[in-house]
Design an enzyme around this catalytic site. Structure first.
Site, PDB file in Angstrom:
ATOM      1  N   CYS A  71      43.953  51.889  36.108  1.00 42.47           N
ATOM      2  CA  CYS A  71      44.654  50.610  36.075  1.00 42.47           C
ATOM      3  C   CYS A  71      43.702  49.477  36.473  1.00 42.47           C
ATOM      4  O   CYS A  71      42.565  49.714  36.875  1.00 42.47           O
ATOM      5  CB  CYS A  71      45.854  50.643  37.025  1.00 42.47           C
ATOM      6  SG  CYS A  71      45.388  50.775  38.760  1.00 42.47           S
ATOM      7  N   CYS A  86      42.251  49.816  39.960  1.00 42.07           N
ATOM      8  CA  CYS A  86      41.229  50.866  40.034  1.00 42.07           C
ATOM      9  C   CYS A  86      39.910  50.361  39.441  1.00 42.07           C
ATOM     10  O   CYS A  86      38.835  50.600  39.995  1.00 42.07           O
ATOM     11  CB  CYS A  86      41.689  52.112  39.283  1.00 42.07           C
ATOM     12  SG  CYS A  86      43.232  52.810  39.897  1.00 42.07           S
TER      13      CYS A  86
END
Length: 77
Positions: free
Chosen positions: A12, A15
């Site tokens: 995501c 991240c």
């Protein structure tokens, strides 16, 4: 021996930002280390991580559930 850095998370935006900040912190420290991005939930669970993104240094979870800044990462490494 080179240290091993891992970002744990689904890939995501948070991240990806943690991985970006980690690479910048390593660059500023003059460290040329390998950064691995682990997206496999079974492997993430083996680290005991329930909240991503997480940062692992030499197989030790040093942060989970937040995007560390470049300076925060430099303090850890």
């Amino acid at each position: 021996m080179n240290r091993v850095y891992k970002v744990l998370g689904s890939g995501c935006a948070k991240c990806q930002k943690l991985e970006e900040n980690l690479k910048e912190a390593l660059s500023q420290n003059g460290e040329n280390a390998e950064v691995e991005h682990v997206t496999d939930f079974a492997e993430i669970a083996r680290y005991g991580v329930m909240s991503t993104p997480a940062l692992v240094v030499d197989e030790n979870v040093v942060s989970m559930g937040k995007v560390l800044t470049v300076d925060e990462i430099k303090n850890i490494i």
